[in-house]
Motif scaffolding. Structure first.
Motif, PDB file in Angstrom:
ATOM      1  N   THR A  51      29.412   6.763   7.112  1.00  0.00           N
ATOM      2  CA  THR A  51      29.885   7.646   6.049  1.00  0.00           C
ATOM      3  C   THR A  51      28.757   8.001   5.101  1.00  0.00           C
ATOM      4  O   THR A  51      28.615   9.159   4.688  1.00  0.00           O
ATOM      5  N   SER A  52      27.938   7.022   4.758  1.00  0.00           N
ATOM      6  CA  SER A  52      26.830   7.313   3.846  1.00  0.00           C
ATOM      7  C   SER A  52      25.782   8.204   4.510  1.00  0.00           C
ATOM      8  O   SER A  52      25.189   9.060   3.854  1.00  0.00           O
ATOM      9  N   GLU A  63      30.868  17.180   8.247  1.00  0.00           N
ATOM     10  CA  GLU A  63      32.227  16.789   7.896  1.00  0.00           C
ATOM     11  C   GLU A  63      32.934  16.080   9.041  1.00  0.00           C
ATOM     12  O   GLU A  63      33.680  15.127   8.823  1.00  0.00           O
ATOM     13  N   ASP A  70      25.705  16.353   5.590  1.00  0.00           N
ATOM     14  CA  ASP A  70      26.806  17.286   5.358  1.00  0.00           C
ATOM     15  C   ASP A  70      27.534  17.627   6.646  1.00  0.00           C
ATOM     16  O   ASP A  70      27.883  18.776   6.903  1.00  0.00           O
ATOM     17  N   SER A 126      26.390  10.438   6.986  1.00  0.00           N
ATOM     18  CA  SER A 126      26.931  11.777   7.201  1.00  0.00           C
ATOM     19  C   SER A 126      27.040  12.539   5.888  1.00  0.00           C
ATOM     20  O   SER A 126      27.065  13.761   5.884  1.00  0.00           O
ATOM     21  N   ALA A 127      27.080  11.838   4.755  1.00  0.00           N
ATOM     22  CA  ALA A 127      27.081  12.520   3.467  1.00  0.00           C
ATOM     23  C   ALA A 127      25.724  13.189   3.223  1.00  0.00           C
ATOM     24  O   ALA A 127      25.648  14.232   2.587  1.00  0.00           O
ATOM     25  N   SER A 131      31.797  12.539   9.221  1.00  0.00           N
ATOM     26  CA  SER A 131      32.331  11.800   8.087  1.00  0.00           C
ATOM     27  C   SER A 131      33.789  11.409   8.329  1.00  0.00           C
ATOM     28  O   SER A 131      34.201  10.292   8.005  1.00  0.00           O
TER      29      SER A 131
END
Length: 108
Positions: A68-69, A77, A75, A71-72, A80
């Motif tokens: 998650t970190s 989605e 960007d 893919s943030a 994520s």
């Protein structure tokens, strides 16, 4: 008449290497959410094995949090959301394993 422009193989290599790097980055970032989902699913399926479902669930949550970190930053989605699904599956594996573990501990 127009002058012929010589073909430069170096220009092709530069362009293809940047494309390859982008594709490699996307492939690399999409592995960790898939690993998180797989670990979460196996943790739910192996809740009856003492401790295994709990450990796999923790591993799924950790992998999902890392994914998650990452893919943030990218960007992405879809990655994520897959990472979030892995975290949820890992949490479900931990919960189911803990519920199955309490009656076993009462027998000891």
């Amino acid at each position: 008449m127009t002058a012929a422009v010589p073909h430069s193989p170096r220009a092709d290599n530069c362009m293809s290497s940047s494309v390859d790097t982008d594709q490699t980055g996307k492939q690399h970032s999409s592995r960790l959410p898939a690993v998180s989902i797989a670990l979460g699913a196996v943790s739910v399926a192996s809740f009856w094995v003492v401790g295994l479902g709990f450990i796999l669930g923790i591993a799924a949550v950790v992998c999902g949090a890392i994914a998650t970190s990452r893919s943030a930053d990218v960007d992405d989605e879809a990655a994520s959301l897959r990472a979030l699904l892995g975290v949820v599956a890992g949490a479900a594996g931990i919960t189911v394993s803990a519920i199955a573990l309490f009656p076993m501990l009462a027998q000891l």
